[in-house]
Design a protein around this motif. Structure first.
Motif, mmCIF file in Angstrom:
data_model
loop_
_atom_site.group_PDB
_atom_site.id
_atom_site.type_symbol
_atom_site.label_atom_id
_atom_site.label_comp_id
_atom_site.label_asym_id
_atom_site.label_seq_id
_atom_site.Cartn_x
_atom_site.Cartn_y
_atom_site.Cartn_z
ATOM 1 N N ALA A 5 22.664 73.907 59.027
ATOM 2 C CA ALA A 5 23.118 74.283 57.761
ATOM 3 C C ALA A 5 24.178 75.235 57.547
ATOM 4 O O ALA A 5 24.467 75.986 58.638
ATOM 5 C CB ALA A 5 21.534 75.044 57.252
ATOM 6 N N ASP A 6 24.863 75.264 56.566
ATOM 7 C CA ASP A 6 25.848 76.138 56.261
ATOM 8 C C ASP A 6 25.534 76.998 55.136
ATOM 9 O O ASP A 6 24.423 77.002 54.756
ATOM 10 C CB ASP A 6 27.379 75.454 56.202
ATOM 11 C CG ASP A 6 27.254 74.574 54.874
ATOM 12 O OD1 ASP A 6 26.520 74.483 54.075
ATOM 13 O OD2 ASP A 6 28.213 73.708 54.922
ATOM 14 N N MET A 7 26.510 77.880 54.462
ATOM 15 C CA MET A 7 26.127 78.641 53.506
ATOM 16 C C MET A 7 25.857 78.036 52.210
ATOM 17 O O MET A 7 25.039 78.431 51.355
ATOM 18 C CB MET A 7 27.199 79.948 53.551
ATOM 19 C CG MET A 7 27.208 80.857 54.631
ATOM 20 S SD MET A 7 25.405 81.407 55.328
ATOM 21 C CE MET A 7 25.132 82.442 53.735
ATOM 22 N N THR A 8 26.558 76.946 52.230
ATOM 23 C CA THR A 8 26.269 76.033 50.868
ATOM 24 C C THR A 8 24.746 75.344 50.947
ATOM 25 O O THR A 8 24.125 75.347 49.967
ATOM 26 C CB THR A 8 27.285 74.870 50.889
ATOM 27 O OG1 THR A 8 28.774 75.393 50.993
ATOM 28 C CG2 THR A 8 27.021 74.047 49.546
ATOM 29 N N ALA A 9 24.406 75.003 52.184
ATOM 30 C CA ALA A 9 23.072 74.570 52.143
ATOM 31 C C ALA A 9 22.152 75.948 51.947
ATOM 32 O O ALA A 9 21.062 75.642 51.096
ATOM 33 C CB ALA A 9 22.804 74.171 53.614
ATOM 34 N N VAL A 10 22.240 76.969 52.168
ATOM 35 C CA VAL A 10 21.414 78.110 51.941
ATOM 36 C C VAL A 10 21.279 78.354 50.422
ATOM 37 O O VAL A 10 20.401 78.410 49.826
ATOM 38 C CB VAL A 10 22.045 79.503 52.463
ATOM 39 C CG1 VAL A 10 21.356 80.646 51.883
ATOM 40 C CG2 VAL A 10 22.053 79.472 54.122
ATOM 41 N N ARG A 11 22.664 78.219 49.603
ATOM 42 C CA ARG A 11 22.560 78.023 48.011
ATOM 43 C C ARG A 11 21.644 77.129 47.557
ATOM 44 O O ARG A 11 20.932 77.550 46.892
ATOM 45 C CB ARG A 11 23.939 78.079 47.615
ATOM 46 C CG ARG A 11 24.337 78.324 46.241
ATOM 47 C CD ARG A 11 24.018 77.073 45.617
ATOM 48 N NE ARG A 11 24.796 75.819 46.001
ATOM 49 C CZ ARG A 11 25.970 75.474 45.610
ATOM 50 N NH1 ARG A 11 26.581 76.059 44.608
ATOM 51 N NH2 ARG A 11 26.359 74.286 46.439
ATOM 52 N N ASP A 12 21.689 76.070 48.211
ATOM 53 C CA ASP A 12 20.921 74.879 47.765
ATOM 54 C C ASP A 12 19.480 75.083 47.806
ATOM 55 O O ASP A 12 18.379 74.599 47.251
ATOM 56 C CB ASP A 12 21.429 73.393 48.478
ATOM 57 C CG ASP A 12 22.811 73.262 47.929
ATOM 58 O OD1 ASP A 12 23.306 73.732 46.897
ATOM 59 O OD2 ASP A 12 23.349 72.093 48.673
#
Length: 258
Positions: free
Chosen positions: A103-110
């Motif tokens: 995961a990256d931070m975009t995946a965290v947001r999602d």
């Protein structure tokens, strides 16, 4: 005139033969772009999901050792490196049946906005962060509290060059202490005292104590065994050694804990 015609025919035949034997070179192919330039031309820069994070201000505020530990997680925070999202006390509860993924931070947001009807925001709303060794292995974790998804914590842990992470809902990671003890709140007067460890590629949780206080009575337990209020109070005084230091994304120290 006949001689001139014969000469002209001979020259045309000779030119044709030379053309068949040595064809004209094909148009030159454009030179292949060097790999680094090709990536710069076609690749997208990492997306800044934490626009309020002021690294310079945090450097001025944090103790040197904490800042050094914090910088080890910066590639993840900046979207330059992924982390392995693995099972923890919240993701995978109660059987740790959470499928790990990069995961990256975009995946965290999602993930934090998953299940909500509204569209997720463009970036993450970081409320605060802390640098603390919470699992007792000698290497500091990075704890992030996001306002996204009705407030959630993300705990990042380093194992050599790899970073692992898991999420906890705000009410199940309250009052984080400098020794790694924290509180899971099931409601007013119902508190479970816990400690986390990273084992077998996942975040595991150990229950240390439980306190249940209602208007009609109370119950206290240590290590799963019922104890008196005096015994619990003694344990509490020895164990709750003080809150970790929390920092706002802009660098300021936040005096209160959650």
């Amino acid at each position: 005139m006949l001689a001139a015609a014969l000469v002209t025919a001979f020259l045309l035949t000779a030119c044709g033969a030379r053309t068949e034997q040595t064809p004209a070179p094909a148009p030159a192919e454009p030179e292949e772009m060097p790999a680094s330039e090709e990536l710069q031309a076609s690749g997208e820069a990492p997306r800044d999901m934490l626009p309020d994070l002021d690294v310079s201000a945090l450097k001025d505020t944090m103790p040197e050792t904490d800042y050094e530990a914090f910088t080890a997680y910066l590639p993840v925070l900046r979207g330059e490196q992924t982390f392995r999202w693995v099972a923890g006390p919240y993701d995978g509860y109660p059987d740790y049946n959470w499928e790990p993924f990069d995961a990256d931070m975009t995946a965290v947001r999602d993930q934090l906005w998953r299940g909500f009807e509204q569209e997720p925001p463009e970036t993450l709303a970081l409320d605060r962060l802390a640098v603390q060794d919470i699992d007792g292995d000698g290497t500091a974790e990075l704890v992030l509290l996001f306002q996204d998804g009705a407030y959630n914590y993300l705990v990042l842990h380093r194992e050599e060059d790899a970073v692992y992470g898991t999420r906890l809902y705000v009410r199940w990671f309250e009052g984080l202490q400098k020794n790694g003890v924290y509180i899971g709140a099931a409601g007013a007067g119902d508190s479970t005292y816990l400690r986390m460890a990273f084992r077998n590629g996942r975040f595991e949780q150990e229950e240390l104590a439980h306190r249940l206080e209602w208007g009609t009575g109370y119950n206290y337990a240590l290590g799963g065994e019922e104890v008196t209020k005096a015994a619990f109070d003694a344990w509490y005084a020895e164990t709750m050694v003080g809150d970790v230091t929390w920092y706002a994304p802009g660098g300021a120290v936040i005096p209160e804990n959650l």
